[in-house]
Design an enzyme around this catalytic site. Structure first.
Site, short mmCIF file in Angstrom:
data_model
loop_
_atom_site.label_atom_id
_atom_site.label_comp_id
_atom_site.label_asym_id
_atom_site.label_seq_id
_atom_site.Cartn_x
_atom_site.Cartn_y
_atom_site.Cartn_z
N GLN A 119 0.82 -1.22 0.00
CA GLN A 119 0.00 0.00 0.00
C GLN A 119 0.85 1.26 0.00
O GLN A 119 2.06 1.21 0.20
CB GLN A 119 -0.94 -0.03 1.22
CG GLN A 119 -0.23 -0.32 2.53
CD GLN A 119 -1.08 -1.07 3.57
OE1 GLN A 119 -2.30 -1.06 3.47
NE2 GLN A 119 -0.45 -1.69 4.53
N HIS A 168 -7.29 3.44 20.44
CA HIS A 168 -6.53 2.31 20.99
C HIS A 168 -7.02 1.89 22.37
O HIS A 168 -7.08 0.70 22.67
CB HIS A 168 -5.02 2.63 20.99
CG HIS A 168 -4.46 2.72 19.59
ND1 HIS A 168 -3.77 3.81 19.12
CD2 HIS A 168 -4.55 1.85 18.56
CE1 HIS A 168 -3.43 3.60 17.85
NE2 HIS A 168 -3.89 2.41 17.49
N ASP A 177 -7.41 -4.77 14.34
CA ASP A 177 -7.10 -3.35 14.13
C ASP A 177 -6.82 -3.15 12.66
O ASP A 177 -5.69 -2.95 12.23
CB ASP A 177 -5.88 -2.95 14.98
CG ASP A 177 -5.56 -1.47 14.86
OD1 ASP A 177 -6.40 -0.71 14.33
OD2 ASP A 177 -4.47 -1.07 15.29
N1 AG3 Z 1 -7.20 1.54 11.67
C1 AG3 Z 1 -8.52 2.07 11.45
C2 AG3 Z 1 -8.64 3.22 10.51
C3 AG3 Z 1 -10.02 3.37 10.04
C4 AG3 Z 1 -10.28 4.66 9.39
N2 AG3 Z 1 -11.52 4.53 8.81
C5 AG3 Z 1 -12.47 5.45 8.73
N3 AG3 Z 1 -12.21 6.72 8.94
N4 AG3 Z 1 -13.60 5.01 8.45
C6 AG3 Z 1 -6.34 2.37 12.39
C7 AG3 Z 1 -5.05 1.75 12.78
C8 AG3 Z 1 -4.62 2.34 14.06
N5 AG3 Z 1 -3.83 1.46 14.83
#
Ligand code: AG3
Length: 283
Positions: free
Chosen positions: A30, A61, A155
């Site tokens: 990515q 978190h 996550d």
């Molecule tokens: N992971 C989730 C990000 C999601 C963003 N999505 C959204 N705005 N719908 C984050 C990783 C952090 N450890």
């Protein structure tokens, strides 16, 4: 001034000023960028979508770790899928009862670059002797793992690109297979107002697999568009139903210091607005 324009929702999006680009790279999986923003500190984005920022990462978190861990009450083993920035690992390791954490991340460069440019996220967590780091596809891992866990945390990114597989029935079946009796599975599930389909789809896929399935929620400013939902699944309703008095006791005994989470917030986060309940009922 350069701008970061998030491309996630149709016809709506947030724009962040880029004060300085710290790192930008096309990994094997990515596009990764880490930049500095006046209001949010360091910001990490993957494929044009904000993943985490120094200013508000604690909300996300803390809610994906302390809610399942205090609800469970005696978790010793935890599996984190994704979470390359290390923020989830840092929070899980605050629980002294946790003896082993396995983290499965598909993209080693996210971990390397976040250790370097977002060091406050992991805060040394990857060096903790309780941690086993596996660079692999989460779906493959939960399908084949011989290990089982008390809490599993997904996550993940949104269900586009490499993260899409982490919203499939195959992944959820694998998680069920890897969960100990009484265990809890939780997952990032998007901002409900703009991604309501995601809530419905997840419920449709997780519901048949687990005796207890629901969502809880929190507002995370850089996940723009309102509250984010977190999926919850377990073979028993008991961890979800632990009352505030008991949560207060567990929280106090743990000695853990938080900035968003507290037992009252924990209990309240399971109350969902009516538009979400209606969408789920219409399924
Ligand atoms: N992971 C989730 C990000 C999601 C963003 N999505 C959204 N705005 N719908 C984050 C990783 C952090 N450890």
């Amino acid at each position: 001034m350069a701008k970061f324009e998030e491309r996630l929702h149709a016809g709506y999006g947030q724009t962040l000023n880029i004060d300085e680009v710290l790192f930008e790279y096309r990994t094997e999986h990515q596009d990764l960028i880490i930049f500095r923003n006046e209001s949010f500190g360091r910001v990490m984005a993957l494929d044009g979508i904000v993943q985490t920022t120094e200013a508000d990462e604690f909300i996300y978190h803390e809610m994906l770790t302390h809610v399942p861990l205090f609800a469970h009450g005696s978790a010793r083993s935890v599996l984190i899928i994704g979470g390359g920035d290390g923020g989830m690992l840092r929070e899980v390791l605050k629980h002294a009862r946790v003896e082993a954490v396995t983290q499965v991340e598909i993209d080693a460069s996210v971990i390397d670059m976040c250790k370097r440019y977002l060091p406050n996220h992991s805060a040394g967590a990857f060096d903790d002797p309780r941690v086993e780091l596996v660079i692999a596809d989460g779906v493959d891992y939960v399908r084949e793992s011989a290990k089982t866990f008390d809490v599993i945390i997904s996550d993940c990114t949104d269900p586009v690109g490499p993260g899409e597989v982490l919203f499939t029935s195959a992944f959820y079946e694998g998680c069920k297979r890897c969960l100990n009796p009484g265990g809890v599975f939780v997952a990032q599930n998007g901002v409900a107002f703009l991604q309501l389909d995601e809530v419905v789809t997840t419920a449709r896929r997780l519901g048949p697999l687990f005796a207890d399935q629901c969502f809880y929620a929190a507002a995370v400013p850089t996940y723009a568009g309102g509250i984010m939902t977190f999926a919850w699944a377990s073979d028993t309703a008991a961890p979800r139903q632990v009352d505030v008095v008991e949560l207060e006791r567990r929280f106090k005994v743990s000695g853990i210091r938080t900035r968003y989470y507290n037992p009252q917030v924990h209990a309240a986060s399971f109350a969902l607005p009516q538009y979400i309940l209606d969408a789920l009922a219409a399924g």
